[in-house]
Design an enzyme around this catalytic site. Structure first.
Site, PDB file in Angstrom:
ATOM      1  N   ARG A   7       0.834  -1.204   0.000  1.00 33.06           N
ATOM      2  CA  ARG A   7       0.000   0.000   0.000  1.00 33.06           C
ATOM      3  C   ARG A   7       0.877   1.267   0.000  1.00 33.06           C
ATOM      4  NH1 ARG A   7      -0.505   4.574   2.829  1.00 33.06           N
ATOM      5  NH2 ARG A   7      -0.191   3.436   4.767  1.00 33.06           N
ATOM      6  N   ASP A   8       1.551   1.528   1.112  1.00 27.72           N
ATOM      7  CA  ASP A   8       2.333   2.767   1.207  1.00 27.72           C
ATOM      8  C   ASP A   8       3.456   2.750   0.176  1.00 27.72           C
ATOM      9  OD1 ASP A   8       3.659   5.080   2.121  1.00 27.72           O
ATOM     10  OD2 ASP A   8       3.114   4.688   4.179  1.00 27.72           O
ATOM     11  N   HIS A 198       4.979   4.530  12.751  1.00 27.09           N
ATOM     12  CA  HIS A 198       5.017   4.473  11.286  1.00 27.09           C
ATOM     13  C   HIS A 198       5.944   5.606  10.823  1.00 27.09           C
ATOM     14  CE1 HIS A 198       2.846   3.985   7.278  1.00 27.09           C
ATOM     15  NE2 HIS A 198       3.354   5.199   7.127  1.00 27.09           N
ATOM     16  N   HIS A 200       8.718   7.368   8.166  1.00 27.48           N
ATOM     17  CA  HIS A 200       9.353   7.440   6.844  1.00 27.48           C
ATOM     18  C   HIS A 200      10.817   7.832   7.050  1.00 27.48           C
ATOM     19  CE1 HIS A 200       5.881   6.866   4.094  1.00 27.48           C
ATOM     20  NE2 HIS A 200       5.238   7.036   5.235  1.00 27.48           N
ATOM     21  N   CYS A 231       3.834   9.393   0.559  1.00 30.68           N
ATOM     22  CA  CYS A 231       2.452   9.786   0.291  1.00 30.68           C
ATOM     23  C   CYS A 231       2.459  10.774  -0.867  1.00 30.68           C
ATOM     24  CB  CYS A 231       1.853  10.423   1.540  1.00 30.68           C
ATOM     25  SG  CYS A 231       0.201  11.066   1.250  1.00 30.68           S
ATOM     26  N   ASN A 240       9.164   4.380   3.542  1.00 31.14           N
ATOM     27  CA  ASN A 240       9.073   3.971   4.942  1.00 31.14           C
ATOM     28  C   ASN A 240      10.380   3.358   5.401  1.00 31.14           C
ATOM     29  OD1 ASN A 240       6.135   3.552   3.810  1.00 31.14           O
ATOM     30  ND2 ASN A 240       5.973   3.745   6.014  1.00 31.14           N
TER      31      ASN A 240
HETATM   32  P1  HMG Z   1     -13.212  14.271  -2.971  1.00 28.74           P
HETATM   33  O1  HMG Z   1     -12.857  14.626  -4.397  1.00 28.74           O
HETATM   34  O2  HMG Z   1     -13.479  15.384  -2.021  1.00 28.74           O
HETATM   35  O3  HMG Z   1     -14.392  13.193  -2.875  1.00 28.74           O
HETATM   36  O4  HMG Z   1     -12.019  13.373  -2.434  1.00 28.74           O
HETATM   37  P2  HMG Z   1     -15.852  13.128  -3.374  1.00 28.74           P
HETATM   38  O5  HMG Z   1     -16.638  12.471  -2.290  1.00 28.74           O
HETATM   39  O6  HMG Z   1     -16.294  14.477  -3.889  1.00 28.74           O
HETATM   40  O7  HMG Z   1     -15.731  12.109  -4.606  1.00 28.74           O
HETATM   41  C1  HMG Z   1     -14.999  12.413  -5.766  1.00 28.74           C
HETATM   42  C2  HMG Z   1     -14.985  11.160  -6.656  1.00 28.74           C
HETATM   43  O8  HMG Z   1     -14.263  10.106  -6.018  1.00 28.74           O
HETATM   44  C3  HMG Z   1     -16.387  10.603  -6.921  1.00 28.74           C
HETATM   45  O9  HMG Z   1     -16.337  10.005  -8.207  1.00 28.74           O
HETATM   46  C4  HMG Z   1     -16.518   9.522  -5.875  1.00 28.74           C
HETATM   47  O10 HMG Z   1     -17.434   8.517  -6.237  1.00 28.74           O
HETATM   48  C5  HMG Z   1     -15.120   8.966  -5.840  1.00 28.74           C
HETATM   49  P3  HMG Z   1     -16.933  10.756  -9.488  1.00 28.74           P
HETATM   50  O11 HMG Z   1     -18.404  10.905  -9.186  1.00 28.74           O
HETATM   51  O12 HMG Z   1     -16.229  12.082  -9.559  1.00 28.74           O
HETATM   52  O13 HMG Z   1     -16.595   9.822 -10.611  1.00 28.74           O
HETATM   53  N1  HMG Z   1     -14.791   8.383  -4.529  1.00 28.74           N
HETATM   54  C6  HMG Z   1     -14.278   7.151  -4.397  1.00 28.74           C
HETATM   55  N2  HMG Z   1     -13.950   6.190  -5.285  1.00 28.74           N
HETATM   56  C7  HMG Z   1     -13.436   5.046  -4.788  1.00 28.74           C
HETATM   57  N3  HMG Z   1     -13.212   4.831  -3.470  1.00 28.74           N
HETATM   58  C8  HMG Z   1     -13.519   5.774  -2.579  1.00 28.74           C
HETATM   59  C9  HMG Z   1     -14.085   6.985  -3.028  1.00 28.74           C
HETATM   60  N4  HMG Z   1     -14.489   8.093  -2.393  1.00 28.74           N
HETATM   61  C10 HMG Z   1     -14.924   8.927  -3.327  1.00 28.74           C
HETATM   62  N5  HMG Z   1     -13.276   5.547  -1.272  1.00 28.74           N
HETATM   63  C11 HMG Z   1     -11.310  11.534  -1.042  1.00 28.74           C
HETATM   64  C12 HMG Z   1     -12.048  12.867  -1.099  1.00 28.74           C
HETATM   65  C13 HMG Z   1     -11.121  11.200   0.435  1.00 28.74           C
HETATM   66  C14 HMG Z   1     -12.131  10.462  -1.734  1.00 28.74           C
HETATM   67  C15 HMG Z   1      -9.930  11.694  -1.768  1.00 28.74           C
HETATM   68  O14 HMG Z   1      -9.306  12.819  -1.248  1.00 28.74           O
HETATM   69  C16 HMG Z   1      -9.037  10.502  -1.592  1.00 28.74           C
HETATM   70  O15 HMG Z   1      -9.298   9.419  -2.088  1.00 28.74           O
HETATM   71  N6  HMG Z   1      -7.896  10.685  -0.878  1.00 28.74           N
HETATM   72  C17 HMG Z   1      -6.977   9.601  -0.614  1.00 28.74           C
HETATM   73  C18 HMG Z   1      -5.568  10.115  -0.570  1.00 28.74           C
HETATM   74  C19 HMG Z   1      -4.620   8.992  -0.236  1.00 28.74           C
HETATM   75  O16 HMG Z   1      -4.890   7.833  -0.503  1.00 28.74           O
HETATM   76  N7  HMG Z   1      -3.453   9.310   0.346  1.00 28.74           N
HETATM   77  C20 HMG Z   1      -2.469   8.332   0.701  1.00 28.74           C
HETATM   78  C21 HMG Z   1      -2.851   7.503   1.872  1.00 28.74           C
HETATM   79  S1  HMG Z   1      -2.558   8.311   3.432  1.00 28.74           S
HETATM   80  C22 HMG Z   1      -0.864   8.052   3.740  1.00 28.74           C
HETATM   81  O17 HMG Z   1      -0.160   7.610   2.885  1.00 28.74           O
HETATM   82  C23 HMG Z   1      -0.313   8.330   5.112  1.00 28.74           C
HETATM   83  C24 HMG Z   1      -0.032   7.069   5.927  1.00 28.74           C
HETATM   84  O18 HMG Z   1       0.881   6.223   5.262  1.00 28.74           O
HETATM   85  C25 HMG Z   1       0.529   7.446   7.296  1.00 28.74           C
HETATM   86  C26 HMG Z   1       1.731   8.399   7.193  1.00 28.74           C
HETATM   87  O19 HMG Z   1       2.725   8.121   6.516  1.00 28.74           O
HETATM   88  O20 HMG Z   1       1.611   9.434   7.864  1.00 28.74           O
HETATM   89  C27 HMG Z   1      -1.334   6.270   6.160  1.00 28.74           C
HETATM   90 MG    MG Z   2       3.042   6.419   5.277  1.00 34.16          MG
END
Ligand code: HMG
Ligand code: MG
Length: 293
Positions: A7-8, A198, A200, A231, A240
């Site tokens: 994933r990450d 966690h 990096h 990210c 990481n």
């Molecule tokens: P948004 O644009 O505000 O969402 O994004 P929305 O509700 O307006 O939806 C926009 C579109 O996305 C729509 O589709 C939804 O259906 C679709 P459209 O009608 O335009 O075709 N949608 C989805 N599709 C599939 N699965 C879903 C989903 N939700 C909405 N779950 C949203 C808001 C949260 C969806 C967006 O910002 C997003 O997906 N963000 C994810 C970012 C991400 O994955 N970042 C990396 C992970 S976090 C990380 O790495 C940190 C971590 O490792 C810890 C650390 O290191 O600190 C965990």
């Molecule tokens: Mg991370």
């Protein structure tokens, strides 16, 4: 150890990694004895196209010894995650307003309100729920973050029913002094046995911070095979902590993880061959050099 490479690690690759390579990686990690593997995320494919095939990943996997997990940002992702049947579901929030807006397009408060519902639904379905907090020490946009923020938000996520809180040093800025101060503060709000670390490795501090967390009583550490990761919404963040480096250190300290280091390193080198780039793990590189000798 929670292996977050699929994933990450892969969410931050420039190219989308083919399904077959993801499956091979997860099988390799499982064969190596990784107890918990985060295999992907059900996030918007527009935001993170690299994770768009997570459903196919989960459905195509044979039964694993490892407990599998997926990451979800909202109820839309949750439904797919519940249907996919993984034992663990992870949610994520941030300690910085700017990062929260960039990563999930919502303020911290709105995003946690959403997650409170998601956590409740995961618990109602009888699954294990992990909550991540990002930018616990520093934010790529706002700079240093006070440890009280992670303590306050962590307590909120745990009160909502999370089983575990993973503290994310998203941009790898923490030094052991920061990690100690953070754990002291968060430890007032959340039992230490519920915390995971966690980190990096942007500034080369990931291993020493993992050791600091372990010395402070944390028993769960996240790591990514071959040190991949980052990210897409945290510019400049490196991968990481490399799983091979963590396992090598723990083996040397007599801490049993149940993970076979050589098999883990093979899973990492297979992936690096598929990606066409060298491993970020110092231990994997050293083992490779030993093989050549
Ligand atoms: P948004 O644009 O505000 O969402 O994004 P929305 O509700 O307006 O939806 C926009 C579109 O996305 C729509 O589709 C939804 O259906 C679709 P459209 O009608 O335009 O075709 N949608 C989805 N599709 C599939 N699965 C879903 C989903 N939700 C909405 N779950 C949203 C808001 C949260 C969806 C967006 O910002 C997003 O997906 N963000 C994810 C970012 C991400 O994955 N970042 C990396 C992970 S976090 C990380 O790495 C940190 C971590 O490792 C810890 C650390 O290191 O600190 C965990
Ligand atoms: Mg991370």
């Amino acid at each position: 150890m929670v292996e977050v490479g699929p994933r990450d690690g892969l969410q931050n690759e420039a190219a989308v990694v083919p399904l077959a390579a993801k499956l091979r990686l997860i099988r390799g990690l499982d064969d190596a004895g990784c107890p918990r593997i985060e295999v992907g995320s059900f996030v918007s494919p527009r935001w993170v196209p690299q994770m768009a095939d997570t459903e196919a990943v989960v459905r195509s996997l044979p039964p694993t010894r490892a407990r599998l997990g997926v990451l979800v940002p909202n109820t839309a992702g949750l439904d797919t995650a519940l249907a996919s049947g993984t034992a663990e579901i992870a949610v994520f929030a941030a300690c910085s307003e700017t990062f929260s807006k960039r990563n999930v397009n919502a303020s911290i408060d709105v995003s946690i309100q959403r997650l409170e519902k998601v956590i409740g639904a995961v618990k109602a379905a009888g699954r294990f729920v992990r909550a991540y907090l990002s930018c616990v020490v520093a934010c790529p946009y706002e700079g240093p973050i006070a440890p009280t923020v992670a303590a306050r938000l962590g307590a909120r996520l745990m009160a909502a029913g999370a089983d575990e809180l993973s503290l994310g040093d998203t941009i790898g800025r923490a030094t052991p002094r920061d990690t100690r101060a953070l754990l002291a503060e968060v430890g007032h709000a959340v039992p230490i046995g519920k915390l995971a670390w966690h980190g990096h490795d942007t500034y080369g501090q990931a291993l020493v911070n993992a050791l600091t967390a372990l010395d402070g009583g944390v028993t769960v550490v996240d790591a990514s095979v071959a040190g991949l990761g980052g990210c897409p919404y945290a510019p400049g963040a490196a991968g990481n902590l490399a799983s091979e480096d963590l396992v090598f250190m723990l083996d040397g300290m007599g801490v049993r993880t149940g993970i076979d280091l050589e098999a883990l390193a093979r899973a990492g080198s297979d992936l690096c061959a598929a990606l066409g780039r060298p491993s970020e793990s110092r231990v994997a590189r050293a083992l490779g050099a030993t093989d050549k000798r």
